[in-house]
Design a protein around this motif. Structure first.
Motif, mmCIF file in Angstrom:
data_model
loop_
_atom_site.group_PDB
_atom_site.id
_atom_site.type_symbol
_atom_site.label_atom_id
_atom_site.label_comp_id
_atom_site.label_asym_id
_atom_site.label_seq_id
_atom_site.Cartn_x
_atom_site.Cartn_y
_atom_site.Cartn_z
ATOM 1 N N LYS A 5 1.407 2.337 5.540
ATOM 2 C CA LYS A 5 2.607 1.921 4.835
ATOM 3 C C LYS A 5 2.351 2.102 3.356
ATOM 4 N N THR A 6 3.239 2.771 2.663
ATOM 5 C CA THR A 6 3.039 2.978 1.239
ATOM 6 C C THR A 6 4.286 2.594 0.485
ATOM 7 N N ALA A 7 4.087 2.279 -0.770
ATOM 8 C CA ALA A 7 5.206 1.963 -1.656
ATOM 9 C C ALA A 7 4.899 2.537 -3.013
ATOM 10 N N GLY A 8 4.894 3.853 -3.114
ATOM 11 C CA GLY A 8 4.580 4.451 -4.405
ATOM 12 C C GLY A 8 3.697 5.661 -4.263
ATOM 13 N N VAL A 9 2.860 5.871 -5.253
ATOM 14 C CA VAL A 9 2.077 7.090 -5.335
ATOM 15 C C VAL A 9 0.805 6.986 -4.523
ATOM 16 N N ARG A 10 0.147 8.134 -4.300
ATOM 17 C CA ARG A 10 -1.148 8.157 -3.650
ATOM 18 C C ARG A 10 -2.210 7.526 -4.556
ATOM 19 N N ALA A 11 -3.315 7.118 -3.940
ATOM 20 C CA ALA A 11 -4.358 6.430 -4.704
ATOM 21 C C ALA A 11 -5.066 7.336 -5.696
ATOM 22 N N ALA A 31 -6.961 -8.055 7.766
ATOM 23 C CA ALA A 31 -5.890 -8.230 6.783
ATOM 24 C C ALA A 31 -4.939 -9.327 7.248
ATOM 25 N N ARG A 32 -4.512 -10.149 6.307
ATOM 26 C CA ARG A 32 -3.538 -11.202 6.597
ATOM 27 C C ARG A 32 -2.470 -11.195 5.515
ATOM 28 N N THR A 33 -1.420 -11.967 5.743
ATOM 29 C CA THR A 33 -0.292 -11.959 4.822
ATOM 30 C C THR A 33 -0.715 -12.326 3.408
ATOM 31 N N ALA A 34 -1.625 -13.274 3.257
ATOM 32 C CA ALA A 34 -2.054 -13.687 1.920
ATOM 33 C C ALA A 34 -2.644 -12.517 1.138
ATOM 34 N N HIS A 35 -3.380 -11.630 1.822
ATOM 35 C CA HIS A 35 -3.936 -10.454 1.150
ATOM 36 C C HIS A 35 -2.827 -9.550 0.641
ATOM 37 N N LEU A 36 -1.800 -9.381 1.445
ATOM 38 C CA LEU A 36 -0.683 -8.528 1.063
ATOM 39 C C LEU A 36 0.073 -9.118 -0.123
ATOM 40 N N GLU A 37 0.294 -10.424 -0.100
ATOM 41 C CA GLU A 37 1.045 -11.073 -1.174
ATOM 42 C C GLU A 37 0.311 -10.975 -2.507
ATOM 43 N N ARG A 38 -1.011 -11.004 -2.467
ATOM 44 C CA ARG A 38 -1.771 -10.962 -3.718
ATOM 45 C C ARG A 38 -1.665 -9.619 -4.431
ATOM 46 N N PHE A 56 -0.280 -11.545 9.996
ATOM 47 C CA PHE A 56 0.043 -10.330 9.247
ATOM 48 C C PHE A 56 1.552 -10.098 9.318
ATOM 49 N N ASP A 57 2.214 -10.159 8.175
ATOM 50 C CA ASP A 57 3.675 -10.037 8.113
ATOM 51 C C ASP A 57 4.054 -8.594 7.785
ATOM 52 N N GLU A 58 4.647 -7.910 8.746
ATOM 53 C CA GLU A 58 4.998 -6.509 8.557
ATOM 54 C C GLU A 58 6.005 -6.318 7.418
ATOM 55 N N ARG A 59 6.865 -7.299 7.206
ATOM 56 C CA ARG A 59 7.855 -7.158 6.136
ATOM 57 C C ARG A 59 7.191 -7.174 4.768
ATOM 58 N N VAL A 60 6.165 -8.008 4.604
ATOM 59 C CA VAL A 60 5.420 -8.011 3.343
ATOM 60 C C VAL A 60 4.630 -6.715 3.202
ATOM 61 N N ALA A 61 4.103 -6.210 4.315
ATOM 62 C CA ALA A 61 3.326 -4.976 4.282
ATOM 63 C C ALA A 61 4.158 -3.786 3.837
ATOM 64 N N ASP A 62 5.462 -3.835 4.072
ATOM 65 C CA ASP A 62 6.328 -2.734 3.654
ATOM 66 C C ASP A 62 6.367 -2.557 2.140
ATOM 67 N N GLY A 63 5.994 -3.589 1.397
ATOM 68 C CA GLY A 63 6.081 -3.526 -0.055
ATOM 69 C C GLY A 63 4.784 -3.221 -0.762
ATOM 70 N N PRO A 270 8.955 -16.994 10.593
ATOM 71 C CA PRO A 270 8.888 -16.099 9.425
ATOM 72 C C PRO A 270 8.350 -16.839 8.206
ATOM 73 N N ARG A 271 7.905 -16.068 7.232
ATOM 74 C CA ARG A 271 7.276 -16.641 6.046
ATOM 75 C C ARG A 271 8.210 -17.575 5.283
#
Length: 380
Positions: A5-11, A31-38, A56-63, A270-271
């Motif tokens: 899942k990406t949201a922007g440019v390559r690394a 990986a857990r939701t807290a990691h994604l939120e940070r 792990f929240d897939e909706r947060v992972a989308d961002g 949900p979160r």
């Protein structure tokens, strides 16, 4: 390497913002939701993980930029992307050691071949179980695997440029385990949150409600909360118990919620539901219990409860127990949970405090964010 899942440019496409202009990889086993939120608001960070945690929240992972990467997949990523800094699992997560070393090695080879600076290697440490305890309690097959991984963990420790400790327990354990074999700079940054903006409600006392949040398991003290609840409800007639989570205790929680109208249950919600319940609860309870191979490191529900102005009731197992005691939260000795938990919950419900009173004791900087900024060399 699926589930990208990406949201922007390559690394490896330019100098991102939010990381001091560098390309950062967080290489985690789980990986857990807290990691994604940070990392949701930070450009230039890619999270590579091997497994998802149940929350792990897939909706947060989308961002965010997040990718599943195996042992070989992680090394291949390092060999094919420009990496300026990698944050690896702490060395005492020994199962992650080989993956970390392969990534570090591949990233360094790529940097040498492309004439880039050698990537910085950092970690955030909260481990609190000594090697001697693991050796005494692991089954023999697991102990053999651990002994094979242990030298690799030492290699990871020697590879670190910076290590931040989230608790005094972790700092002391690493000193005892690695001593002079660990190089690089070190700093203690306690894992405390900043206050969530509650608006005018911060200065309004909440009704007598108790929230249990997380894994409905014995090691998290959920059966102890269930056992203590009858005394609490009989003592404080307006008290309510809200249970939010999933795990082995779901069926018992469901039976209790059906039998008692003052108990409400949310199974893996949900979160936004979780955050809503945190904003309503007066008391957050998490009476973690010791297990032969496990001791509560911090307890994410405790951190989230503090951020939302909840009075905390927990045990002395968490690494932030000294801070909680010093700021008038209830810290029950783990060996006395059965006798003292109900009384601690009742006393916490009776406190004449507002969420704002709880929040004013918190630091101005989130501990995990402050640690990351020091690790990444982007302190203000």
């Amino acid at each position: 390497m699926s589930e990208t899942k990406t949201a922007g440019v390559r690394a490896d496409s330019g100098a991102p913002s939010g990381t001091g202009g560098r390309n950062v990889v967080q290489l985690y086993e789980v990986a857990r939701t807290a990691h994604l939120e940070r990392i949701a608001d930070t450009d230039g960070v890619t999270l590579l993980y091997r497994e998802k945690r149940y929350d792990f929240d897939e909706r947060v992972a989308d961002g965010v930029r997040v990718e599943r990467a195996s042992l070989i997949g992680a090394a291949w990523y390092a060999a094919t992307h420009a990496v300026d800094l990698v944050e690896v699992n702490e060395p005492l997560v020994t199962r992650a050691a080989l993956r970390s070393l392969l990534f570090i090695g591949a990233a360094r080879v790529r940097a040498f071949l492309t004439r880039r600076p050698r990537p910085t290697v950092v970690t955030y440490a909260i481990a609190n179980v000594p090697t001697s305890t693991l050796r005494a309690n692991l089954p023999w097959k697991a102990r053999v695997k651990f002994e094979l991984q242990r030298p690799l963990a030492r290699r990871v420790a020697r590879s670190l440029d910076r290590i931040a400790f989230g608790t005094p327990d972790a700092r002391d354990l690493y000193r005892d385990e690695f001593g002079s074999t660990r190089r690089g700079a070190a700093r203690l940054v306690e894992a405390l949150p900043v206050a969530v903006d509650l608006g005018a409600s911060a200065d309004v006392a909440r009704p007598p409600s108790i929230l249990f949040l997380g894994d409905l398991a014995a090691r998290k003290g959920f059966p102890d909360v269930m056992a203590a609840w009858s005394q609490v409800r009989d003592t404080i007639v307006q008290a309510r118990l809200v249970i939010v989570g999933r795990g082995d205790g779901v069926e018992q929680a469901r039976l209790l919620s059906k039998a008692d109208p003052r108990v409400e249950l949310f199974v893996a919600p949900p979160r936004d539901v979780i955050l809503d319940q945190l904003a309503r609860a007066k008391v957050l309870v998490l009476p973690s219990r010791r297990r032969p191979l496990w001791k509560e490191q911090i307890g994410l529900p405790l951190v989230e409860g503090l951020a939302y102005g909840c009075v905390v009731v927990t045990t002395d197992e968490t690494g932030i127990a000294p801070w909680l005691r010093a700021h008038e939260h209830a810290v029950v000795p783990e060996a006395q949970v059965a006798e003292r938990l109900a009384g601690a919950m009742i006393d916490a419900l009776r406190l004449s405090v507002t969420p704002g009173d709880v929040q004013r004791a918190l630091p101005d900087r989130d501990g995990r964010t402050a640690a990351r900024e020091w690790l990444y060399g982007i302190e203000g």
